[in-house]
Scaffold this motif. Sequence first.
Motif, mmCIF file in Angstrom:
data_model
loop_
_atom_site.group_PDB
_atom_site.id
_atom_site.type_symbol
_atom_site.label_atom_id
_atom_site.label_comp_id
_atom_site.label_asym_id
_atom_site.label_seq_id
_atom_site.Cartn_x
_atom_site.Cartn_y
_atom_site.Cartn_z
ATOM 1 N N HIS A 101 -0.916 -0.072 -4.179
ATOM 2 C CA HIS A 101 -0.664 -1.477 -3.899
ATOM 3 C C HIS A 101 0.079 -1.584 -2.574
ATOM 4 C CE1 HIS A 101 -2.034 -2.252 -7.925
ATOM 5 N NE2 HIS A 101 -1.131 -1.423 -8.403
ATOM 6 N N THR A 102 -0.152 -2.681 -1.878
ATOM 7 C CA THR A 102 0.415 -2.868 -0.550
ATOM 8 C C THR A 102 1.061 -4.239 -0.440
ATOM 9 O OG1 THR A 102 -1.590 -3.880 0.383
ATOM 10 C CG2 THR A 102 -1.450 -1.450 0.427
ATOM 11 N N ARG A 103 1.766 -4.428 0.635
ATOM 12 C CA ARG A 103 2.344 -5.742 0.943
ATOM 13 C C ARG A 103 1.263 -6.823 0.897
ATOM 14 N NH1 ARG A 103 5.222 -6.948 6.815
ATOM 15 N NH2 ARG A 103 5.273 -9.248 6.712
ATOM 16 N N ALA A 104 0.116 -6.558 1.513
ATOM 17 C CA ALA A 104 -0.950 -7.557 1.568
ATOM 18 C C ALA A 104 -1.564 -7.804 0.200
ATOM 19 C CB ALA A 104 -2.026 -7.115 2.559
ATOM 20 N N SER A 105 -1.814 -6.737 -0.569
ATOM 21 C CA SER A 105 -2.443 -6.935 -1.884
ATOM 22 C C SER A 105 -1.499 -7.655 -2.836
ATOM 23 C CB SER A 105 -2.888 -5.594 -2.470
ATOM 24 O OG SER A 105 -1.782 -4.768 -2.823
ATOM 25 N N LEU A 106 -0.207 -7.349 -2.771
ATOM 26 C CA LEU A 106 0.753 -8.063 -3.610
ATOM 27 C C LEU A 106 0.852 -9.525 -3.206
ATOM 28 C CD1 LEU A 106 3.707 -5.511 -3.937
ATOM 29 C CD2 LEU A 106 1.877 -5.965 -5.580
ATOM 30 N N ALA A 107 0.832 -9.795 -1.913
ATOM 31 C CA ALA A 107 0.902 -11.182 -1.448
ATOM 32 C C ALA A 107 -0.285 -11.988 -1.966
ATOM 33 C CB ALA A 107 0.952 -11.228 0.080
ATOM 34 N N THR A 108 -1.463 -11.380 -1.976
ATOM 35 C CA THR A 108 -2.639 -12.062 -2.505
ATOM 36 C C THR A 108 -2.468 -12.383 -3.981
ATOM 37 O OG1 THR A 108 -4.119 -11.021 -0.902
ATOM 38 C CG2 THR A 108 -5.116 -11.841 -2.931
ATOM 39 N N GLN A 109 -1.951 -11.426 -4.751
ATOM 40 C CA GLN A 109 -1.740 -11.658 -6.183
ATOM 41 C C GLN A 109 -0.673 -12.720 -6.426
ATOM 42 O OE1 GLN A 109 -0.986 -7.480 -7.237
ATOM 43 N NE2 GLN A 109 -2.818 -7.556 -8.533
#
Length: 292
Positions: free
Chosen positions: A32-40
């Motif tokens: 998981h990444t900053r970007a993927s968490l932000a999307t969630q």
Amino acid sequence: MTPARPLSVPDPSSVPGSSGAVGGGVVAARPHTRASLATQLHDLGVRPGGVVLVHAGLRALGFVCGGPQAVALALRDVLGPEGTLVVPTHTSENSDPAGWSNPPVPADWWPVIRAETPGFDPAVTPSRFMGTLAETVRGWPGARRSDHPHVSFAALGPAAEEVVAGHPLADMLGPGSPLGRLYELDADVLLLGVDHGCNTSLHLAEYRQAAPPRQRVGAAVRTRDGGRDWAWWEDVAVDSADFPRLGADLEATGAVRIGPVGDGTGRLMRQRAAVDFAVDWLARNRRTEEEA
């Protein structure tokens, strides 16, 4: 060491990778990444420009590239420059040792602890049992922290000072506390990898009961001349033991949005809706339990 009456505290996990490539157990398809968490978080409903109080147990999120720093950045990405991130930075060990039970300490230690515990300093006193995200936000450049020796909060964003300023000693989690300010600001509450047992906002509902039980509370505080002292005050005796059941009933109303965040579960709700529901729930259920 904990007070006699439990506050709501999250699982003090500090390793954000228990289900990822380095923590053992099931390996996720990808980190998981900053970007993927932000999307969630966006999909869950975190409001850009809003104010959100976050309780987090990061172990449940699985492996995150960058750990708690990446989680904090993801939250700030979704909130945007006009949004404010708030976390609990409580110091539950700065309390009367006579009430400690996990573990207790000998009675002849009590005077020494009261005399020698450093006075709470919002700039340097670390939070305890609040998790690594709370500590990360507390130390973030520009973060503000309330000056309560036992149940402080830290905030980062345009509304930070409004949230944390003037935290009354004898209104720890009541209407004059940061929880009350969050209610006035129509903030959200986000539970990341933890359940409603960690939902500190529900304590605000305890203060709104007709005749809440009270207790004597103590903590080491700073004095105006830079020294330290031990302060006593009377406050509501908060207790989170039935918060998981309260939270389950709240979720049954549809007031909580639930969705994936990392490998874990996020729960997002409007704080006002949760507190207002809890006021009525506590009035019915705790009175029934006492009468039984």
